[in-house]
Motif scaffolding. Sequence first.
Motif, PDB file in Angstrom:
ATOM      1  N   LYS A   6       0.831  -1.209   0.000  1.00 54.57           N
ATOM      2  CA  LYS A   6       0.000   0.000   0.000  1.00 54.57           C
ATOM      3  C   LYS A   6       0.862   1.254   0.000  1.00 54.57           C
ATOM      4  N   LYS A   7       0.366   2.273  -0.688  1.00 56.49           N
ATOM      5  CA  LYS A   7       0.944   3.610  -0.559  1.00 56.49           C
ATOM      6  C   LYS A   7       0.509   4.167   0.801  1.00 56.49           C
ATOM      7  N   PHE A   8       1.194   5.188   1.266  1.00 60.82           N
ATOM      8  CA  PHE A   8       0.933   5.767   2.579  1.00 60.82           C
ATOM      9  C   PHE A   8      -0.535   6.136   2.762  1.00 60.82           C
ATOM     10  N   GLU A   9      -1.093   6.821   1.777  1.00 59.39           N
ATOM     11  CA  GLU A   9      -2.471   7.314   1.913  1.00 59.39           C
ATOM     12  C   GLU A   9      -3.497   6.187   1.897  1.00 59.39           C
ATOM     13  N   GLU A  10      -3.100   4.990   1.505  1.00 61.20           N
ATOM     14  CA  GLU A  10      -4.003   3.844   1.506  1.00 61.20           C
ATOM     15  C   GLU A  10      -4.036   3.106   2.844  1.00 61.20           C
ATOM     16  N   LEU A  16      -1.131   1.826  10.082  1.00 55.67           N
ATOM     17  CA  LEU A  16      -0.017   2.737  10.331  1.00 55.67           C
ATOM     18  C   LEU A  16       0.467   2.624  11.769  1.00 55.67           C
ATOM     19  N   TYR A  17      -0.451   2.566  12.703  1.00 60.73           N
ATOM     20  CA  TYR A  17      -0.090   2.421  14.111  1.00 60.73           C
ATOM     21  C   TYR A  17       0.710   1.135  14.328  1.00 60.73           C
ATOM     22  N   GLU A  18       0.233   0.030  13.763  1.00 54.48           N
ATOM     23  CA  GLU A  18       0.906  -1.251  13.949  1.00 54.48           C
ATOM     24  C   GLU A  18       2.307  -1.242  13.320  1.00 54.48           C
ATOM     25  N   ILE A  19       2.445  -0.626  12.155  1.00 53.85           N
ATOM     26  CA  ILE A  19       3.752  -0.507  11.496  1.00 53.85           C
ATOM     27  C   ILE A  19       4.709   0.304  12.356  1.00 53.85           C
ATOM     28  N   LEU A  20       4.281   1.483  12.808  1.00 53.26           N
ATOM     29  CA  LEU A  20       5.147   2.342  13.603  1.00 53.26           C
ATOM     30  C   LEU A  20       5.500   1.704  14.944  1.00 53.26           C
ATOM     31  N   LYS A  21       4.558   0.974  15.530  1.00 44.35           N
ATOM     32  CA  LYS A  21       4.834   0.285  16.795  1.00 44.35           C
ATOM     33  C   LYS A  21       5.893  -0.797  16.589  1.00 44.35           C
ATOM     34  N   LEU A  22       5.740  -1.619  15.540  1.00 44.14           N
ATOM     35  CA  LEU A  22       6.718  -2.666  15.259  1.00 44.14           C
ATOM     36  C   LEU A  22       8.098  -2.068  15.021  1.00 44.14           C
ATOM     37  N   ARG A  23       8.183  -1.027  14.219  1.00 44.83           N
ATOM     38  CA  ARG A  23       9.479  -0.406  13.928  1.00 44.83           C
ATOM     39  C   ARG A  23      10.095   0.176  15.189  1.00 44.83           C
ATOM     40  N   THR A  24       9.302   0.846  16.011  1.00 43.08           N
ATOM     41  CA  THR A  24       9.814   1.426  17.250  1.00 43.08           C
ATOM     42  C   THR A  24      10.231   0.343  18.235  1.00 43.08           C
ATOM     43  N   ASP A  25       9.415  -0.703  18.379  1.00 41.40           N
ATOM     44  CA  ASP A  25       9.750  -1.795  19.297  1.00 41.40           C
ATOM     45  C   ASP A  25      11.102  -2.404  18.967  1.00 41.40           C
ATOM     46  N   VAL A  26      11.399  -2.564  17.679  1.00 38.88           N
ATOM     47  CA  VAL A  26      12.653  -3.218  17.295  1.00 38.88           C
ATOM     48  C   VAL A  26      13.790  -2.218  17.151  1.00 38.88           C
ATOM     49  N   PHE A  44       6.075   8.984   1.210  1.00 36.93           N
ATOM     50  CA  PHE A  44       6.515   8.808  -0.171  1.00 36.93           C
ATOM     51  C   PHE A  44       6.821   7.353  -0.498  1.00 36.93           C
ATOM     52  N   ALA A  45       6.393   6.433   0.361  1.00 41.44           N
ATOM     53  CA  ALA A  45       6.787   5.032   0.243  1.00 41.44           C
ATOM     54  C   ALA A  45       5.631   4.124  -0.117  1.00 41.44           C
ATOM     55  N   ARG A  61       9.669  -0.815   3.708  1.00 38.73           N
ATOM     56  CA  ARG A  61       9.140   0.243   2.849  1.00 38.73           C
ATOM     57  C   ARG A  61      10.059   0.394   1.647  1.00 38.73           C
ATOM     58  N   VAL A  62       9.459   0.797   0.522  1.00 43.64           N
ATOM     59  CA  VAL A  62      10.194   1.028  -0.712  1.00 43.64           C
ATOM     60  C   VAL A  62      10.021   2.500  -1.060  1.00 43.64           C
ATOM     61  N   LEU A  63      11.153   3.185  -1.221  1.00 48.82           N
ATOM     62  CA  LEU A  63      11.139   4.620  -1.516  1.00 48.82           C
ATOM     63  C   LEU A  63      11.601   4.874  -2.944  1.00 48.82           C
ATOM     64  N   GLU A  64      10.891   5.771  -3.607  1.00 41.96           N
ATOM     65  CA  GLU A  64      11.285   6.113  -4.974  1.00 41.96           C
ATOM     66  C   GLU A  64      12.636   6.832  -4.976  1.00 41.96           C
ATOM     67  N   ALA A  65      13.267   6.839  -6.133  1.00 40.52           N
ATOM     68  CA  ALA A  65      14.557   7.519  -6.292  1.00 40.52           C
ATOM     69  C   ALA A  65      14.417   8.988  -5.893  1.00 40.52           C
ATOM     70  N   GLY A  66      15.444   9.498  -5.222  1.00 40.58           N
ATOM     71  CA  GLY A  66      15.472  10.899  -4.836  1.00 40.58           C
ATOM     72  C   GLY A  66      14.971  11.182  -3.431  1.00 40.58           C
ATOM     73  N   ILE A  67      14.385  10.202  -2.742  1.00 37.82           N
ATOM     74  CA  ILE A  67      13.900  10.423  -1.382  1.00 37.82           C
ATOM     75  C   ILE A  67      15.030  10.190  -0.379  1.00 37.82           C
ATOM     76  N   SER A  68      15.654   9.027  -0.427  1.00 34.02           N
ATOM     77  CA  SER A  68      16.794   8.745   0.450  1.00 34.02           C
ATOM     78  C   SER A  68      18.097   8.773  -0.329  1.00 34.02           C
ATOM     79  N   TYR A  69      18.059   8.242  -1.544  1.00 31.50           N
ATOM     80  CA  TYR A  69      19.241   8.139  -2.409  1.00 31.50           C
ATOM     81  C   TYR A  69      18.841   8.494  -3.829  1.00 31.50           C
TER      82      TYR A  69
END
Length: 145
Positions: A6-10, A16-26, A44-45, A61-69
């Motif tokens: 899914k794109k962010f807005e989807e 979103l809460y579950e994703i951010l919790k998992l990332r923060t927990d680890v 943008f992912a 997450r997959v970021l398009e060119a120009g966001i991180s690199y």
Amino acid sequence: MELVIKKFEELTIYELYEILKLRTDVFVVEQNCPYPEVDNKDQFAYHVYLKDDEGIQAYLRVLEAGISYEDVSIGRVISKQRRTGLGTTLIKAGIDVAKNKYNASQIKIEAQTYAKTFYENVGFVQSSEEFLEDGIPHIEMILSL
């Protein structure tokens, strides 16, 4: 196990809460690394995850060119249970997203050094010397498609 892309807005607020919790927990709590986990790139992912009846089990997450690199990039790769094959399934799905959604010819990642072999097993090649990011050893890696 269901694969979700899914794109962010989807994303629902619950996803979103579950994703951010998992990332923060680890990445923050488990690795004892206080850093800004919410970095203004999620919007943008493509968010790619595997879920079952108990919730999200693996995420990236997959970021398009120009966001991180300059290249398309994959990041925030995590699995609740390591060494079960979920990570490999997920990273392959992320590579497919990079190819199909962003027409990537190359993918760049910043990997924790301990995970080098995991990424090499799907074709990534180390492209930098080891460096510290938030006190944790990392390397840059490239996958040519």
